[in-house]
Design a protein around this motif. Sequence first.
Motif, mmCIF file in Angstrom:
data_model
loop_
_atom_site.group_PDB
_atom_site.id
_atom_site.type_symbol
_atom_site.label_atom_id
_atom_site.label_comp_id
_atom_site.label_asym_id
_atom_site.label_seq_id
_atom_site.Cartn_x
_atom_site.Cartn_y
_atom_site.Cartn_z
ATOM 1 N N LEU A 290 0.825 -1.209 0.000
ATOM 2 C CA LEU A 290 0.000 0.000 0.000
ATOM 3 C C LEU A 290 0.858 1.257 0.000
ATOM 4 C CD1 LEU A 290 -2.812 -1.026 2.520
ATOM 5 C CD2 LEU A 290 -2.957 -0.911 0.024
ATOM 6 N N ALA A 291 1.962 1.226 0.758
ATOM 7 C CA ALA A 291 2.859 2.390 0.814
ATOM 8 C C ALA A 291 3.475 2.645 -0.563
ATOM 9 C CB ALA A 291 3.959 2.158 1.852
ATOM 10 N N GLU A 294 0.846 4.149 -2.774
ATOM 11 C CA GLU A 294 0.635 5.545 -2.373
ATOM 12 C C GLU A 294 1.721 6.444 -2.943
ATOM 13 O OE1 GLU A 294 1.360 7.168 1.786
ATOM 14 O OE2 GLU A 294 -0.847 7.145 1.718
ATOM 15 N N ARG A 295 2.967 6.000 -2.872
ATOM 16 C CA ARG A 295 4.065 6.790 -3.423
ATOM 17 C C ARG A 295 3.896 6.993 -4.929
ATOM 18 N NH1 ARG A 295 7.217 3.481 0.027
ATOM 19 N NH2 ARG A 295 7.891 2.221 -1.746
ATOM 20 N N TYR A 297 1.097 7.054 -6.616
ATOM 21 C CA TYR A 297 0.013 7.997 -6.900
ATOM 22 C C TYR A 297 0.428 9.429 -6.589
ATOM 23 C CZ TYR A 297 -3.197 4.094 -7.617
ATOM 24 O OH TYR A 297 -3.818 2.994 -8.103
ATOM 25 N N ILE A 298 1.223 9.604 -5.525
ATOM 26 C CA ILE A 298 1.716 10.942 -5.201
ATOM 27 C C ILE A 298 2.621 11.445 -6.325
ATOM 28 C CG2 ILE A 298 3.261 12.212 -3.661
ATOM 29 C CD1 ILE A 298 2.130 10.554 -1.342
ATOM 30 N N LEU A 316 -5.513 14.647 -4.588
ATOM 31 C CA LEU A 316 -5.379 13.417 -3.813
ATOM 32 C C LEU A 316 -6.329 13.368 -2.617
ATOM 33 C CD1 LEU A 316 -1.469 13.201 -3.845
ATOM 34 C CD2 LEU A 316 -3.041 11.624 -5.001
ATOM 35 N N LYS A 326 4.048 12.945 3.870
ATOM 36 C CA LYS A 326 4.209 11.708 3.112
ATOM 37 C C LYS A 326 5.457 11.767 2.241
ATOM 38 C CE LYS A 326 -0.720 10.592 3.051
ATOM 39 N NZ LYS A 326 -0.587 9.314 3.807
ATOM 40 N N SER A 330 8.598 9.289 2.483
ATOM 41 C CA SER A 330 9.117 8.571 1.314
ATOM 42 C C SER A 330 10.597 8.785 1.179
ATOM 43 C CB SER A 330 8.401 9.060 0.046
ATOM 44 O OG SER A 330 7.022 8.777 0.119
#
Length: 334
Positions: A290-291, A294-295, A297-298, A316, A326, A330
């Motif tokens: 998931l992390a 998420e990265r 998508y960011i 977002l 976030k 990262s």
Amino acid sequence: MSQTSASSHPDPFASMLGVSPVFLEAVHQARKLGGVSSTVLLTGETGVGKERFAQAIHAMREAQAAPFIAINCGALTASLVESELFGYEKGAFSGADARGKPGKIGLARGGTLFLDEIGELPLDMQVKLLRVLEERAYYPVGGTRIAKADCRFIAATNRDLQSLLDQGLFREDLYYRLSAITLDIPPLRLRQADIGPLALSFVQEFGERYGRPVAPLGEPILAALSSYDWPGNVRELRNAAERLVVFAENGEALSADLPPRLRNCAISAHYESECANLTLPSEGTLPEWLARVERNYISLALELFQGNKQAAARRLGISRVSLYNKLGSSASEN
């Protein structure tokens, strides 16, 4: 009207891009109307290109110099419609041009009169238009001498005339007079195969017009265009292409240059692509997966908005502070 054979004309539909079956069928039916002088009703949503079809039907039959006169029935007040259609004699009413003025029917003599948004025509004018269609004659406002309606009539509407008829807003006799030969122009959302070629053509057109050539559109933009439902149809696509050309830098259009309503489609198209290829990783745990997602998508949001963190955070659905946190997490993980 001119009786020039349609076969002697260049194909007026040749410049209309489209390979989708529904579009090709509409063109096929329209070609059949070029050789006759019958009144035609074009139906379809706003922006599908009804006037362009009308011009092509006109060009298939009429001589090159024959006039094509358009009037938008919804853009005129009830008091002006009659004088715009029929014209008027000098002194016909207060404020009238002392020399009189020809109407659109007279100006279309030997050619075609295109009645756009016919569903907006006032009821009293519907009666008068019906008489013109049946008798091919009319009186200019304030006139006593009859004038001939020597033109072809093509009407168009984005409204459901049958519904207007049921509400008493459209005359039944005029409806049946107009709907004998009806051609429906398909909306862009039913022409998926045509979206990309049309967009590329419009981008090239505006690039040449503004002297700002743009490289062929990239896959993210084309995917976004294909994912959108185009309520404004071809007209909306054309406007989006113009925007891409205007905001392009160094000859390259980016997803961030799309209209706001289309930027969401750019991200959605990416989501759908990712989901379509989703497989269970061979290593790691759910929190790690998931992390990583998420990265990704960011990064995509930041790329889409050209590094604008506030815009990326808004898209977002998180605060800018959360985005910074976030991004910091990262960086520390890497």
